[in-house]
Each structure stands twice: as structure tokens, then as C-alpha cells.
Design a protein around this motif. Structure first.
Motif, mmCIF file in Angstrom:
data_model
loop_
_atom_site.group_PDB
_atom_site.id
_atom_site.type_symbol
_atom_site.label_atom_id
_atom_site.label_comp_id
_atom_site.label_asym_id
_atom_site.label_seq_id
_atom_site.Cartn_x
_atom_site.Cartn_y
_atom_site.Cartn_z
ATOM 1 N N ILE A 3 0.835 -1.210 0.000
ATOM 2 C CA ILE A 3 0.000 0.000 0.000
ATOM 3 C C ILE A 3 0.868 1.258 0.000
ATOM 4 O O ILE A 3 0.636 2.188 -0.774
ATOM 5 C CB ILE A 3 -0.942 0.004 1.216
ATOM 6 C CG1 ILE A 3 -1.873 -1.217 1.161
ATOM 7 C CG2 ILE A 3 -1.771 1.290 1.251
ATOM 8 C CD1 ILE A 3 -2.742 -1.392 2.390
ATOM 9 N N ARG B 209 0.754 8.223 0.353
ATOM 10 C CA ARG B 209 0.045 6.982 0.646
ATOM 11 C C ARG B 209 -0.020 6.796 2.165
ATOM 12 O O ARG B 209 0.978 7.021 2.858
ATOM 13 C CB ARG B 209 0.746 5.765 0.031
ATOM 14 C CG ARG B 209 0.623 5.701 -1.495
ATOM 15 C CD ARG B 209 1.615 6.584 -2.223
ATOM 16 N NE ARG B 209 2.990 6.130 -2.070
ATOM 17 C CZ ARG B 209 4.057 6.886 -2.304
ATOM 18 N NH1 ARG B 209 3.922 8.158 -2.682
ATOM 19 N NH2 ARG B 209 5.270 6.390 -2.158
ATOM 20 N N PRO C 105 -1.162 3.794 4.608
ATOM 21 C CA PRO C 105 -1.681 2.496 5.050
ATOM 22 C C PRO C 105 -2.197 2.626 6.480
ATOM 23 O O PRO C 105 -1.540 3.223 7.334
ATOM 24 C CB PRO C 105 -0.454 1.574 4.995
ATOM 25 C CG PRO C 105 0.609 2.351 4.251
ATOM 26 C CD PRO C 105 0.310 3.788 4.445
ATOM 27 N N ARG D 17 -3.823 8.482 -1.216
ATOM 28 C CA ARG D 17 -4.377 7.125 -1.077
ATOM 29 C C ARG D 17 -4.309 6.729 0.386
ATOM 30 O O ARG D 17 -3.237 6.554 0.937
ATOM 31 C CB ARG D 17 -3.581 6.141 -1.930
ATOM 32 C CG ARG D 17 -4.063 4.691 -1.811
ATOM 33 C CD ARG D 17 -3.133 3.776 -2.570
ATOM 34 N NE ARG D 17 -3.585 2.378 -2.525
ATOM 35 C CZ ARG D 17 -2.890 1.351 -3.015
ATOM 36 N NH1 ARG D 17 -1.716 1.575 -3.589
ATOM 37 N NH2 ARG D 17 -3.356 0.131 -2.934
ATOM 38 N N MET D 18 -5.475 6.544 1.015
ATOM 39 C CA MET D 18 -5.557 6.137 2.419
ATOM 40 C C MET D 18 -6.348 4.841 2.460
ATOM 41 O O MET D 18 -7.525 4.813 2.091
ATOM 42 C CB MET D 18 -6.237 7.220 3.246
ATOM 43 C CG MET D 18 -6.220 6.984 4.740
ATOM 44 S SD MET D 18 -6.854 8.448 5.631
ATOM 45 C CE MET D 18 -6.499 7.979 7.333
ATOM 46 N N GLN D 19 -5.693 3.772 2.891
ATOM 47 C CA GLN D 19 -6.319 2.445 2.781
ATOM 48 C C GLN D 19 -6.128 1.639 4.054
ATOM 49 O O GLN D 19 -5.008 1.414 4.507
ATOM 50 C CB GLN D 19 -5.730 1.682 1.586
ATOM 51 C CG GLN D 19 -6.323 0.295 1.390
ATOM 52 C CD GLN D 19 -5.755 -0.392 0.165
ATOM 53 O OE1 GLN D 19 -5.345 0.254 -0.802
ATOM 54 N NE2 GLN D 19 -5.722 -1.715 0.196
ATOM 55 N N PHE E 219 -6.480 -2.027 6.108
ATOM 56 C CA PHE E 219 -6.310 -3.436 5.722
ATOM 57 C C PHE E 219 -6.244 -4.316 6.959
ATOM 58 O O PHE E 219 -5.839 -3.879 8.034
ATOM 59 C CB PHE E 219 -5.054 -3.627 4.861
ATOM 60 C CG PHE E 219 -3.750 -3.406 5.586
ATOM 61 C CD1 PHE E 219 -2.947 -4.475 5.963
ATOM 62 C CD2 PHE E 219 -3.299 -2.115 5.868
ATOM 63 C CE1 PHE E 219 -1.744 -4.278 6.617
ATOM 64 C CE2 PHE E 219 -2.089 -1.899 6.524
ATOM 65 C CZ PHE E 219 -1.317 -2.995 6.904
ATOM 66 N N ASP F 36 -6.619 -9.887 3.889
ATOM 67 C CA ASP F 36 -6.311 -9.283 2.591
ATOM 68 C C ASP F 36 -5.080 -9.859 1.915
ATOM 69 O O ASP F 36 -4.965 -9.778 0.680
ATOM 70 C CB ASP F 36 -6.131 -7.764 2.762
ATOM 71 C CG ASP F 36 -7.394 -7.076 3.242
ATOM 72 O OD1 ASP F 36 -8.486 -7.562 2.895
ATOM 73 O OD2 ASP F 36 -7.294 -6.056 3.958
#
Length: 344
Positions: free
Chosen positions: A144, A243, A245, A278-280, A282, A287
Motif C-alpha cells: 500500500i 500513501r 496504510p 491514497r488512504m487504505q 487493511f 487481505d
């Protein structure tokens, strides 16, 4: 506690916490050692992992996993020895990684266990740098975060089980790495032992200013496992195409309502949009479970050649697990928190 008697000691959820857990939320029980049925394995616990996600399982609020029922054994990853087996793939004396929870003995299906090398010098590492925390760091940062040489990576809870590995991986990728940790001793460890470029004490009154000074070119990757004031300090510094994560939010696990202060949703969503961030979130085994073998092989190599260092905080005695877990949520541990339940 003595595991050489035929009694199984276990710690169960006695009541649901309101806010921070207390000792009253746990109950120590004694029961008979279970007997395996066909296809099952009985393991004797050597090491128990304590992790922040356990706080969520104590609550009955909706989450990615079902809550524990009252009276149920507290969940947790374990390293144990096979005490008895009615599964053809396991025999007494095998060293295994499982999910036995907070108890001396546990039953498991053979498919739910992973055999470990009995020659491992530190079997507890299978619960840390070679287990879920290390796997979380590896996949979250590399898949990520996708760090590139020359970028700035900021890591929350930098001295912890996940954050310490994240920062070292980012250094291997040629990044400038800035940690955030609780206290001067942890910050010194992160810089002097783990090789981070800088580390900021999260308790500092001028956290925002110190973080900005340590990240003169902004932040390209922020590995989030804390939330709270640390994220507030990070957000204005995120670069275009940064990014983020997200594997945890320990600062909010004991919240009973929305955090104090103004509504930050507008600021967050505007920043995400205008800087194309992008913020994701998990859940690593959900996953990325199919890639555990890849991770284990690579991380084992890095450990062997000294490219990755890892610190454990080991507490003796199952009976001390509740107090140690409460301390974990308060940031009192230093390194991966492990309960040594039995002797090997």
C-alpha cells in the motif's frame, strides 16, 4: 502457575469494558485439560501474543471480527507444543503456531496450525517479526505504501512491534524515515538501534512543529496505527500522491464517543481530494493471507543477516496477562509484548 499439573488455567472475558479495560473485565478460571477428538490437536502454550486488536474483540460494537462472548476465553496468537494429537500431520513434541488464546492448553484443528522448526532459537519471534505484526508491516508498507528511494516515510508507534519493522523496511528502500514514539528512551532506541533518521516524542507539547522540522520535504508515506494527535500533526504535511496504510487506531480504542474538538471530516476529505492521497485500511491475513510464505521467507533472510532488528517485551505468567494488556493500551510496553506462559 504450573503447567505440569492436569489443570487448564484460562482467562476469560468477565465483562465488557466501558472506556479503558480494567482488571475486573477479566476472570482467571481453572478447568480440566481438554481431550482432542479425531482431527484435533491439543497444544500446550509456551508464548502468548498480546495485541491492540484484542480491545475491539472485548466490545460488542460491529467490527471486522465477531465480538467475544462473555465467559469466552480471550483470543490471541500462540506458540505451543503439541501435547496430544489425533491428527495425522502432528505428533507430540511438535512446535506449532496457532490461535489458542489466553490459556495453558487449547484444542485446534490441524488446518488451523502452522508447524514451526523445533530448532528455532526464539520461537516467540513467530508472534512478532515473523508473525502478524511483521507481516502487517511488510504488506502495509510495501504493497500500500509503495515507498520509493528518496521519499520521506513517517511511522507512528515507531518502537512497537509493527512500527519498528516498518521503519527498517523503509530504510532498506532508501527512504528518509521519521518515527513518532512515546518517551525519550523509545525515541533514542528508534534512532540509535533501528537506524531511523529522526524520532519525535508524541508527548511533546510542540509535536506539530517538531514533525514539520523533521520532514522539510513533506511526507510521502505515513504508516498509521495510532490516530489521535499524531495524525492531526501528519495531515497538513502529506504531499501530493502520498500513501497512508492504516492498520490500527490505538489512540481511539477506548473511546466511548467522538473525540473532542472540531469536526475534522471536512479537512480530511478535502486534503485527500486536493492532494490525491491514497488512504487504505487493511486486515493483513484477510487481505494478504496467500502471501504469508513470501513474507516469511524474505523476513527470515533479513533477520539472519542482521538487516532487521526486533525487540521483545516478555512478561512471565498467564496471570499477568490482564495487567500487561492494560499497559499495552497505555503504551507502557517497549517492543512486542509477549506473555511467557509455559516452559519448553
Amino acid at each position: 502457575m504450573n503447567q505440569n499439573n492436569p489443570v487448564n488455567h484460562r482467562i476469560v472475558l468477565a465483562s465488557r469494558p466501558v472506556g479503558a479495560p480494567t482488571a475486573a473485565n477479566f476472570r482467571l478460571e481453572e478447568c480440566d485439560v481438554p481431550v482432542p477428538s479425531p482431527g484435533q490437536v491439543l497444544t500446550r502454550t509456551l508464548y502468548l501474543s498480546l495485541d491492540p486488536y484484542m480491545r475491539g474483540r472485548m466490545s460488542d460494537a460491529p467490527s471486522y471480527a465477531a465480538p467475544l462472548a462473555l465467559g469466552e476465553v480471550m483470543v490471541g496468537g500462540t506458540v505451543g507444543i503439541v501435547a496430544a494429537s489425533k491428527h495425522p500431520d502432528y505428533q507430540a513434541g511438535d512446535l506449532v503456531l496457532g490461535y489458542g488464546g489466553w490459556q495453558d492448553y487449547a484444542l485446534a484443528k490441524g488446518a488451523d496450525l502452522t508447524r514451526l522448526d523445533t530448532r528455532m532459537r526464539q520461537p516467540s519471534l513467530a508472534l512478532g517479526v515473523l508473525g502478524m505484526p511483521g507481516f502487517t508491516a511488510y504488506m502495509g508498507l510495501l504493497d500500500i505504501g509503495q515507498p520509493k528511494a528518496g521519499e520521506t516515510v513517517v511511522v507512528a508507534a515507531a518502537s512497537g512491534a509493527v512500527g519498528s519493522v516498518v521503519g527498517q523496511l523503509a530504510r532498506l528502500k532508501g527512504c528518509r524515515v521519521v518515527g513518532v514514539a512515546g518517551g525519550a528512551e523509545k525515541c533514542r532506541f528508534v534512532v540509535e538501534e533501528l537506524g531511523f533518521d529522526a524520532c519525535i516524542d508524541r508527548r511533546s507539547a510542540n509535536l506539530r512543529e517538531q514533525l514539520a522540522a523533521a520532514c522539510p520535504k513533506g511526507i510521502d508515506v505515513y504508516f498509521e496505527n495510532v490516530g489521535g494527535a499524531v495524525f492531526d500533526a501528519v495531515l497538513p504535511l502529506l504531499n501530493v500522491s502520498a500513501r497512508v496504510p492504516v492498520c490500527g487506531l490505538i489512540a481511539h480504542y477506548n473511546d466511548t464517543g467522538l473525540p473532542p474538538g472540531p469536526d475534522r471530516l471536512g479537512l480530511l476529505t478535502r486534503t485527500l481530494l486536493t492532494r490525491r492521497i491514497r488512504m487504505q485500511g487493511f486486515i493483513v491475513f484477510d487481505d494478504y493471507g496467500t502471501r504469508y510464505g513470501e513474507f516469511f521467507s524474505q523476513m527470515s533472510t533479513w533477520l539472519k543477516v542482521g538487516k532487521i532488528k526486533f525487540r521483545e517485551d516478555i512478561v512471565d505468567g498467564l496471570e499477568n496477562a490482564p495487567h500487561a494488556f492494560i499497559g499495552l493500551l497505555e503504551g507502557r510496553n517497549f517492543g512486542k509484548l509477549i506473555i511467557r506462559v509455559g516452559s519448553d
